[in-house]
Design a protein around this motif. Structure first.
Motif, PDB file in Angstrom:
ATOM      1  N   HIS A 312     -16.246 -84.074   9.653  1.00 43.11           N
ATOM      2  CA  HIS A 312     -15.213 -83.214   9.059  1.00 43.11           C
ATOM      3  C   HIS A 312     -15.744 -81.792   8.886  1.00 43.11           C
ATOM      4  O   HIS A 312     -16.376 -81.464   7.885  1.00 43.11           O
ATOM      5  N   HIS A 344      -7.946 -77.761  12.131  1.00 42.10           N
ATOM      6  CA  HIS A 344      -6.611 -78.107  11.641  1.00 42.10           C
ATOM      7  C   HIS A 344      -5.638 -78.308  12.798  1.00 42.10           C
ATOM      8  O   HIS A 344      -5.829 -77.786  13.890  1.00 42.10           O
ATOM      9  N   GLU A 383      -8.268 -82.562  12.181  1.00 41.57           N
ATOM     10  CA  GLU A 383      -7.766 -82.948  10.865  1.00 41.57           C
ATOM     11  C   GLU A 383      -6.256 -82.875  10.972  1.00 41.57           C
ATOM     12  O   GLU A 383      -5.650 -81.812  10.798  1.00 41.57           O
ATOM     13  N   SER A 408      -4.925 -86.041   6.965  1.00 43.26           N
ATOM     14  CA  SER A 408      -4.912 -85.502   5.599  1.00 43.26           C
ATOM     15  C   SER A 408      -3.549 -84.921   5.265  1.00 43.26           C
ATOM     16  O   SER A 408      -2.854 -84.412   6.134  1.00 43.26           O
ATOM     17  N   HIS A 410      -1.639 -81.919   3.591  1.00 42.67           N
ATOM     18  CA  HIS A 410      -1.912 -80.524   3.213  1.00 42.67           C
ATOM     19  C   HIS A 410      -0.683 -79.802   2.683  1.00 42.67           C
ATOM     20  O   HIS A 410      -0.804 -78.747   2.079  1.00 42.67           O
ATOM     21  N   HIS A 438      -9.538 -86.458   2.191  1.00 41.37           N
ATOM     22  CA  HIS A 438      -9.267 -86.141   0.765  1.00 41.37           C
ATOM     23  C   HIS A 438      -7.987 -86.794   0.231  1.00 41.37           C
ATOM     24  O   HIS A 438      -6.947 -86.177   0.135  1.00 41.37           O
ATOM     25  N   ARG A 476     -13.330 -80.767  -4.662  1.00 39.94           N
ATOM     26  CA  ARG A 476     -12.485 -81.921  -4.298  1.00 39.94           C
ATOM     27  C   ARG A 476     -13.089 -83.237  -4.803  1.00 39.94           C
ATOM     28  O   ARG A 476     -12.525 -83.899  -5.647  1.00 39.94           O
ATOM     29  N   ASP A 499     -16.432 -81.294   4.877  1.00 38.81           N
ATOM     30  CA  ASP A 499     -15.250 -80.450   5.081  1.00 38.81           C
ATOM     31  C   ASP A 499     -15.708 -78.991   5.175  1.00 38.81           C
ATOM     32  O   ASP A 499     -15.132 -78.098   4.550  1.00 38.81           O
TER      33      ASP A 499
HETATM   34 ZN   LIG Z   1      -8.052 -80.856   4.559  1.00 39.13          ZN
END
Ligand SMILES: [Zn+2]
Ligand SMILES: [Zn+2]
Length: 548
Positions: A312, A344, A383, A408, A410, A438, A476, A499
């Motif tokens: 990640h 992303h 991600e 994830s 977002h 997360h 996080r 991350d």
């Molecule tokens: Zn994320």
């Protein structure tokens, strides 16, 4: 009666909120000017005859009306209405230097950021740069103003006070070479959030007080057994006095949760903690595990050095700061065996998410880099945003081109548990999802996660062979360590992932490890502790199992 300063404050806030809500800019300017002039008046408005108020320079009739309203009712309805329509965290942003109401409006309405902590996180992810009017300089200014602002609050992330704790610890040991100092309390328990840094010491409290007050610390509380002080860093420091003979028992009593101590019973005086456990006839329980008392055997807790891969991470293809090559070289230099690049996905417009065409280009580039790297591999990942209906951001054809997929949430974080469960469960059941990123979307000290039935989510991850991320970013630390024991009891596989959005982000893994230890995670139960070969085998086996 409100004084001129209070009235001016109300006008100034009114003008800012009007700007933020896009209301009549001319009126907003009038109120800002009124605020400026009210502060400078030689007389208190409360003592002026109401009819005369509008005769002062810079105070028009509409401002005068509002002043009278404040003086008569103690409040200003127009302001109350605007405040009610603005999240508290957004109002708080007005106290950050360097961003005015218009920018805050963009941050709130376009970036959907509603608290200062979230805003800081967005700066760290280079998110501001994607919006009109936000350059690198603005982002840097906002970031440093927020850091300053947050320093002046009382609760801190572990990562934010760690260096300070170490510095104070060193200073005290240097200044009192004959005394003992040991960090205790929340810090020693490796809590993710710290209210106070605590020490157990054999140095005299008077001497500690004298040293610290001479260095501009303020004493907050002092009793025969402890002293608390605060310095310019605004972190509360507490020193517990004890003797050499009771050092172990003092350390023990100050570094365990209340429930743990109650279950333990009487704590006898002891020079070392080991003696206490010996007397009880049980193995020493690490201070990070002293939450609930249990005599269950403790496995070998995961250690930082067991982490073999960076899973990640974001490169400059989306919202990261570095090239993939820089990240790979740095990872290899740091002793890691592989790097998972997970930029992303396409709907993450805020983060320059990757279109299908750009994914193809990135994969080609990764292939080239991999052919140059020896004994190291870059994995192709993404991600992927979990969309509103729980589907992932690409079709199966695109998803199948990745070595692994991190899914994830977002966007649209404000949702009911029902909606959140639907989205996350769908994502877990997608055969292309390798890791759930997360889990709750929380940002410590600034944003609660969305509501989830943790047990159901964990059970589903196990049933679908989805790895649960422990996102190691100190803000996080999601999945929360309090759920790790349950996850492990169900046979879940976790992954401590940094991350990372820049090279220095790799180091965050350590915070993930500290939290994971509290959840009794072992290296064998952590995907990022797998060696390169184990990781490759794992992914291959997973594909076979899922038939993808
Ligand atoms: Zn994320
Ligand atoms: Zn990420």
């Amino acid at each position: 009666m409100p004084d001129n300063y209070q009235i001016a404050d109300a006008f100034s806030m009114l003008s800012k909120l009007m700007d933020m809500h896009g209301e009549d800019p001319f009126k907003a300017k009038t109120y800002a000017a009124a605020a400026f002039n009210i502060e400078k008046l030689p007389v208190q408005l409360a003592e002026v005859e109401p009819a005369k108020i509008s005769t002062y320079k810079g105070i028009g009739s509409s401002s005068a009306k509002k002043i009278i309203e404040i003086l008569e009712t103690g409040e200003l309805k127009a302001l109350i209405d605007l405040v009610a329509r603005t999240p508290a965290g957004v109002i708080e942003m007005l106290s950050i230097k360097g961003i005015g109401p218009k920018k805050i409006s963009t941050i709130w309405k376009e970036m959907e950021i509603e608290s200062i902590g979230e805003l800081l996180y967005a700066c760290q992810e280079n998110r501001l740069l994607l919006f009109k009017g936000f350059g690198e300089k603005t982002q840097a200014n906002v970031m440093s103003s927020i850091e300053f602002f947050l320093q002046n609050k009382d609760i801190h992330l572990y990562a934010d006070v760690e260096a300070y704790a170490m510095a104070v610890d060193k200073t005290m040991k240097d200044k009192f070479p004959d005394a003992r100092f040991e960090l205790t309390g929340e810090f020693r328990r490796q809590m993710e959030i710290i209210h106070q840094l605590e020490w157990v010491t054999t140095a005299s409290l008077d001497a500690i007080e004298a040293l610290l007050t001479a260095n501009n610390f303020q004493v907050q509380e002092k009793e025969t057994s402890f002293v608390t002080v605060k310095g310019a860093e605004n972190v509360s420091l507490k020193f517990h006095y004890t003797t050499v003979h009771a050092f172990g028992s003092s350390l023990f009593q100050t570094s365990a949760a209340e429930g743990f101590l109650t279950a333990w019973g009487t704590v006898e005086e002891a020079a070392t903690e080991e003696l206490l456990f010996e007397q009880k006839g049980i193995a020493v329980i690490h201070s990070c595990l002293r939450e609930e008392f249990s005599t269950d055997p403790v496995p070998a807790l995961i250690q930082y050095h067991t982490i073999k891969g960076i899973i990640h991470s974001h490169s400059n293809w989306s919202d990261g700061s570095n090239t993939i090559e820089q990240m790979a070289i740095h990872a290899q230099e740091e002793g890691y065996e592989y790097l998972v690049i997970s930029d992303h996905s396409k709907s993450a417009g805020y983060a320059n998410g990757l279109s299908v065409e750009r994914i193809e280009a990135q994969h080609q580039y990764i292939d080239e880099l991999n052919s140059k790297l020896k004994g190291f591999r870059i994995f192709k990942s993404i991600e992927a945003d979990i969309l509103g209906d729980g589907s992932l951001d690409y079709d199966d054809d695109s998803l199948s081109t990745f070595d692994l997929v991190i899914a994830s949430v977002h966007s649209n974080l404000k949702m009911t548990e029902e909606k959140a469960m639907m989205r996350v469960m769908n994502a877990i059941e997608n055969p292309y999802t390798t890791i759930l990123g997360h889990m709750t979307g929380r940002l410590l000290l600034s944003r609660a996660g969305f509501p989830l039935d943790h047990k159901k989510i964990i059970d589903a991850c196990v049933a679908n062979s989805v790895v649960i991320e422990l996102n190691a970013h100190p803000r996080r630390l999601d999945i929360d360590w309090r759920w790790i024991s349950y996850a492990l009891s169900k046979g879940a596989l976790l992954s401590i992932n940094p991350d990372a959005h820049e090279l220095s982000g790799f180091k965050d893994i350590r915070y993930g490890v500290l939290a994971a230890q509290k959840g009794r995670l072992t290296a064998a139960q952590n995907l990022s502790s797998f060696s390169l070969h184990e990781f490759e085998d794992y992914l291959m086996e997973l594909r076979r199992e899922k038939g993808i």
